[in-house]
Motif scaffolding. Structure first.
Motif, PDB file in Angstrom:
ATOM      1  N   ASP A 114      22.080   3.070  23.679  1.00  0.00           N
ATOM      2  CA  ASP A 114      21.974   1.692  24.148  1.00  0.00           C
ATOM      3  C   ASP A 114      21.157   0.934  23.104  1.00  0.00           C
ATOM      4  OD1 ASP A 114      19.239   2.223  24.601  1.00  0.00           O
ATOM      5  OD2 ASP A 114      19.517   2.458  26.754  1.00  0.00           O
ATOM      6  N   ASP A 115      21.078  -0.381  23.250  1.00  0.00           N
ATOM      7  CA  ASP A 115      20.390  -1.192  22.243  1.00  0.00           C
ATOM      8  C   ASP A 115      18.924  -0.798  22.074  1.00  0.00           C
ATOM      9  OD1 ASP A 115      22.747  -2.568  21.843  1.00  0.00           O
ATOM     10  OD2 ASP A 115      21.954  -4.522  22.456  1.00  0.00           O
ATOM     11  N   HIS A 116      18.218  -0.551  23.176  1.00  0.00           N
ATOM     12  CA  HIS A 116      16.791  -0.234  23.063  1.00  0.00           C
ATOM     13  C   HIS A 116      16.572   1.080  22.320  1.00  0.00           C
ATOM     14  CE1 HIS A 116      14.861  -3.054  26.271  1.00  0.00           C
ATOM     15  NE2 HIS A 116      15.509  -3.720  25.335  1.00  0.00           N
ATOM     16  N   THR A 117      17.401   2.075  22.603  1.00  0.00           N
ATOM     17  CA  THR A 117      17.290   3.353  21.897  1.00  0.00           C
ATOM     18  C   THR A 117      17.552   3.156  20.412  1.00  0.00           C
ATOM     19  OG1 THR A 117      17.979   4.546  23.883  1.00  0.00           O
ATOM     20  CG2 THR A 117      18.183   5.721  21.779  1.00  0.00           C
ATOM     21  N   ALA A 118      18.561   2.350  20.097  1.00  0.00           N
ATOM     22  CA  ALA A 118      18.917   2.100  18.702  1.00  0.00           C
ATOM     23  C   ALA A 118      17.809   1.363  17.958  1.00  0.00           C
ATOM     24  CB  ALA A 118      20.222   1.312  18.624  1.00  0.00           C
ATOM     25  N   VAL A 119      17.194   0.376  18.575  1.00  0.00           N
ATOM     26  CA  VAL A 119      16.156  -0.382  17.871  1.00  0.00           C
ATOM     27  C   VAL A 119      14.925   0.498  17.631  1.00  0.00           C
ATOM     28  CG1 VAL A 119      14.904  -1.552  19.766  1.00  0.00           C
ATOM     29  CG2 VAL A 119      15.237  -2.727  17.619  1.00  0.00           C
ATOM     30  N   VAL A 120      14.574   1.362  18.575  1.00  0.00           N
ATOM     31  CA  VAL A 120      13.447   2.282  18.363  1.00  0.00           C
ATOM     32  C   VAL A 120      13.759   3.212  17.187  1.00  0.00           C
ATOM     33  CG1 VAL A 120      12.176   4.231  19.357  1.00  0.00           C
ATOM     34  CG2 VAL A 120      12.593   2.177  20.733  1.00  0.00           C
ATOM     35  N   ARG A 121      14.961   3.776  17.168  1.00  0.00           N
ATOM     36  CA  ARG A 121      15.359   4.687  16.083  1.00  0.00           C
ATOM     37  C   ARG A 121      15.387   3.963  14.740  1.00  0.00           C
ATOM     38  NH1 ARG A 121      19.792   4.885  13.636  1.00  0.00           N
ATOM     39  NH2 ARG A 121      21.012   3.899  15.288  1.00  0.00           N
ATOM     40  N   GLU A 122      16.037   2.815  14.694  1.00  0.00           N
ATOM     41  CA  GLU A 122      16.166   2.086  13.425  1.00  0.00           C
ATOM     42  C   GLU A 122      14.807   1.686  12.853  1.00  0.00           C
ATOM     43  OE1 GLU A 122      18.505   1.406  11.277  1.00  0.00           O
ATOM     44  OE2 GLU A 122      20.224   2.183  12.367  1.00  0.00           O
ATOM     45  N   LEU A 123      13.908   1.196  13.695  1.00  0.00           N
ATOM     46  CA  LEU A 123      12.604   0.798  13.175  1.00  0.00           C
ATOM     47  C   LEU A 123      11.797   2.001  12.697  1.00  0.00           C
ATOM     48  CD1 LEU A 123      13.451  -1.965  14.455  1.00  0.00           C
ATOM     49  CD2 LEU A 123      10.997  -2.385  14.505  1.00  0.00           C
ATOM     50  N   ALA A 124      11.910   3.126  13.384  1.00  0.00           N
ATOM     51  CA  ALA A 124      11.231   4.339  12.921  1.00  0.00           C
ATOM     52  C   ALA A 124      11.792   4.775  11.572  1.00  0.00           C
ATOM     53  CB  ALA A 124      11.373   5.449  13.954  1.00  0.00           C
ATOM     54  N   GLU A 125      13.124   4.735  11.423  1.00  0.00           N
ATOM     55  CA  GLU A 125      13.753   5.162  10.171  1.00  0.00           C
ATOM     56  C   GLU A 125      13.402   4.233   9.013  1.00  0.00           C
ATOM     57  OE1 GLU A 125      17.763   7.175  12.144  1.00  0.00           O
ATOM     58  OE2 GLU A 125      17.964   5.330  10.977  1.00  0.00           O
ATOM     59  N   GLU A 126      13.406   2.926   9.256  1.00  0.00           N
ATOM     60  CA  GLU A 126      13.208   1.967   8.163  1.00  0.00           C
ATOM     61  C   GLU A 126      11.755   1.670   7.857  1.00  0.00           C
ATOM     62  OE1 GLU A 126      15.566  -1.576   8.601  1.00  0.00           O
ATOM     63  OE2 GLU A 126      17.428  -0.452   8.331  1.00  0.00           O
ATOM     64  N   THR A 127      10.863   1.811   8.857  1.00  0.00           N
ATOM     65  CA  THR A 127       9.475   1.392   8.655  1.00  0.00           C
ATOM     66  C   THR A 127       8.440   2.452   8.997  1.00  0.00           C
ATOM     67  OG1 THR A 127       9.130   0.512  10.890  1.00  0.00           O
ATOM     68  CG2 THR A 127      10.169  -0.967   9.267  1.00  0.00           C
ATOM     69  N   GLY A 128       8.833   3.527   9.668  1.00  0.00           N
ATOM     70  CA  GLY A 128       7.883   4.531  10.104  1.00  0.00           C
ATOM     71  C   GLY A 128       7.070   4.128  11.320  1.00  0.00           C
ATOM     72  N   LEU A 129       7.351   2.954  11.881  1.00  0.00           N
ATOM     73  CA  LEU A 129       6.597   2.462  13.031  1.00  0.00           C
ATOM     74  C   LEU A 129       7.275   2.856  14.338  1.00  0.00           C
ATOM     75  CD1 LEU A 129       5.737  -1.128  11.763  1.00  0.00           C
ATOM     76  CD2 LEU A 129       4.253   0.886  11.781  1.00  0.00           C
ATOM     77  N   VAL A 130       6.457   3.064  15.350  1.00  0.00           N
ATOM     78  CA  VAL A 130       6.959   3.341  16.696  1.00  0.00           C
ATOM     79  C   VAL A 130       6.808   2.051  17.494  1.00  0.00           C
ATOM     80  CG1 VAL A 130       6.709   4.754  18.757  1.00  0.00           C
ATOM     81  CG2 VAL A 130       6.233   5.740  16.498  1.00  0.00           C
ATOM     82  N   VAL A 131       7.924   1.588  18.056  1.00  0.00           N
ATOM     83  CA  VAL A 131       7.902   0.319  18.789  1.00  0.00           C
ATOM     84  C   VAL A 131       8.399   0.508  20.212  1.00  0.00           C
ATOM     85  CG1 VAL A 131       8.212  -1.068  16.703  1.00  0.00           C
ATOM     86  CG2 VAL A 131      10.215  -0.387  18.054  1.00  0.00           C
ATOM     87  N   ARG A 132       8.027  -0.462  21.026  1.00  0.00           N
ATOM     88  CA  ARG A 132       8.540  -0.575  22.385  1.00  0.00           C
ATOM     89  C   ARG A 132       9.368  -1.849  22.438  1.00  0.00           C
ATOM     90  NH1 ARG A 132       3.251   0.960  25.998  1.00  0.00           N
ATOM     91  NH2 ARG A 132       3.312   3.192  25.544  1.00  0.00           N
ATOM     92  N   PRO A 133      10.680  -1.710  22.650  1.00  0.00           N
ATOM     93  CA  PRO A 133      11.520  -2.903  22.697  1.00  0.00           C
ATOM     94  C   PRO A 133      11.296  -3.692  23.978  1.00  0.00           C
ATOM     95  CG  PRO A 133      12.850  -0.900  22.923  1.00  0.00           C
ATOM     96  CD  PRO A 133      11.430  -0.475  22.729  1.00  0.00           C
TER      97      PRO A 133
END
Length: 135
Positions: free
Chosen positions: A48-67
């Motif tokens: 889903d979108d939230h899972t994808a945004v968490v994964r993408e931000l971790a891959e591109e920036t190393g940051l862990v986010v909460r959408p």
């Protein structure tokens, strides 16, 4: 009959640090290679979108986010990009490190943003959504 979208589903994360600076990445690949944008990418099958945004931000920036909430949607060529307001996860890293499809990642203030070459339409879109750097 199921109607499929002609667009490729993508997500982006709009993240501010505690000082109101906006997280951006410099794209290492096309589209927009060498230009700055919000981090994000394609939604993988089964995500889903939230899972994808968490994964993408971790891959591109190393940051862990909460959408959080959807800020807006843009269409760029074949891509439909849903951008979500995200917060940094407590206890996680607070400084980005470029990875995957990004060759640089950083939080930028207004002056820093003004000096960057950004992807077409980014400034107008972020301005319209009222999510440009806050300081």
């Amino acid at each position: 009959m199921t109607v499929r979208s002609q667009h490729i589903a993508c997500v982006g994360g709009i993240v501010f640090d505690p000082d109101g600076r906006l997280l951006l990445v410099r794209r290492a690949n096309e589209p927009g290679r060498g230009l700055w944008s919000v981090p994000g990418g394609r939604v993988e099958p089964g995500e889903d979108d939230h899972t994808a945004v968490v994964r993408e931000l971790a891959e591109e920036t190393g940051l862990v986010v909460r959408p959080g909430p959807l800020v807006g949607v843009v269409h760029r060529g074949p891509y439909r990009i849903a951008d979500y307001l995200c917060t940094l996860a407590p206890g996680g890293p607070s400084e980005p490190h470029a990875g995957d499809d990004a060759d640089d990642a950083r939080f930028v203030d207004r002056a820093g943003y003004a000096g960057l070459d950004v992807v077409d339409g980014l400034t107008e879109t972020l301005h319209g959504w009222d999510v440009l750097p806050r300081r």
